[in-house]
Structures are given as C-alpha cells and as structure tokens.
Design an enzyme around this catalytic site. Structure first.
Site: not given
Ligand code: CU
Ligand code: ZN
Length: 173
Positions: A71, A73, A89, A97, A106, A109, A148, A165
């Site tokens: 992602h 962020h 995000h 999401h 998002h 995403d 992730h 993360r």
C-alpha cells in the site's frame, strides 16, 4: 519530482517527425524500502507517470513466500520501528478499502505483491487513482510505501487485514 529527458539523438537522424519526440519527458519518483517490525524485508520501488496511470516497478526481497499486502500510506514518516508513523492507507477520496482495480478503494490500495520461494517479489503493474506529484490531491510524493506481513484480502475496511508493517519507504521525487 524528477523529469529526465528520454534520450533521442534527433541531430543524427534524417527521419522526418523527429521533432516532438525529443520533448518527451519521464516523470517518476522512487522509494527505498527498509525493514520494520524486526523483518529482513527491503527493496526499491519506482513510480512512473504514464498518461493517467502510474507504472509501479521494482524488486523487494527478504519476505516469506506468497502474496503480501502492498500500500501507499498517508504519511511519509517511517521513523517508528513498526512503521505506525505512516498512518493509514492514503485515502484522499474518503473511500472504503478495496482492491487496486475496484471502483471503491483507497487511492493507496495497491493490492498484493507476490514473493517467490526465494523471498523475492518482482513488481511491475500499472494502477490509476494516484499521480506522481507533490501537489495533486492524489499525489504520492512525500507519502510512504508499506509491505505487510500477510496478504491483503482486498475487502476488509480499512486495512485489508494484512497484518504488521514489515518494510517502509518514503516516496521521493
Ligand atoms: Cu498498508
Ligand atoms: Zn486501503
């Protein structure tokens, strides 16, 4: 934002129509991802604007095999040892999401990247809803890329249930 001329040696060519090609510019940004949450995950990602979409390329290493959430962020701050300082995000549209090609998602995403048995993910895809820009509402320069611990299920709001993360990099132009 980096603007580099894509080299075309027009002066050496006799072909008509060369003028104009030499004005082509590449607008790109990069992120150097470093390990977080005690992981060994790291790598490089490049974002290149191609018309209305952005091509995402690069290589990430040091993860376990399989798809892992990937992602952009909101905050370009990787200082926390679990990268919690990057916030949620990137979501300028105040959406829910989703997956990278879903109508509701998002902007940040990017779905999953897939690591092979050697722990390497080669990244190469295009996505809309973001721009290689500092100033545009959907601009990604100054934000952060996160990898992730586990896969993004592409539906659970707001995180995709992708776990911790494990790598973080600030996007710089
Ligand atoms: Cu994330
Ligand atoms: Zn999301």
């Amino acid at each position: 934002m980096k603007k580099s001329v894509i080299g075309v040696a027009c002066g050496a060519l006799l072909a008509a129509g060369c003028a104009g090609v030499e004005e082509q510019k590449e607008v790109s940004a990069v992120a150097l991802l470093q390990p977080r949450s005690g992981s060994t995950v790291s790598g490089n990602i490049k974002f290149t604007q191609i018309g209305d979409v952005v091509r995402v390329t690069g290589e990430i290493t040091g993860h376990t095999k399989g798809p892992k959430g990937f992602h952009i962020h909101e905050k370009g701050d990787c200082s926390d040892d679990k990268a919690m300082s990057t916030g949620g995000h990137f979501n300028p549209g105040k959406s829910k999401h989703g997956g990278p090609y879903d109508p509701v998602k998002h902007a940040g995403d990017l779905g999953n990247i897939v690591f092979n048995a050697d722990g390497i993910a080669k990244v190469n895809f295009t996505v809309g809803d973001i721009a290689v820009s500092k100033d545009a509402p959907n601009g990604i320069i100054g934000r952060a890329v996160i990898v992730h611990a586990t896969n993004d299920d592409l539906k659970t709001d707001p995180t995709g249930n992708a776990g911790g993360r494990v790598a973080c990099g600030v996007i710089t132009g």
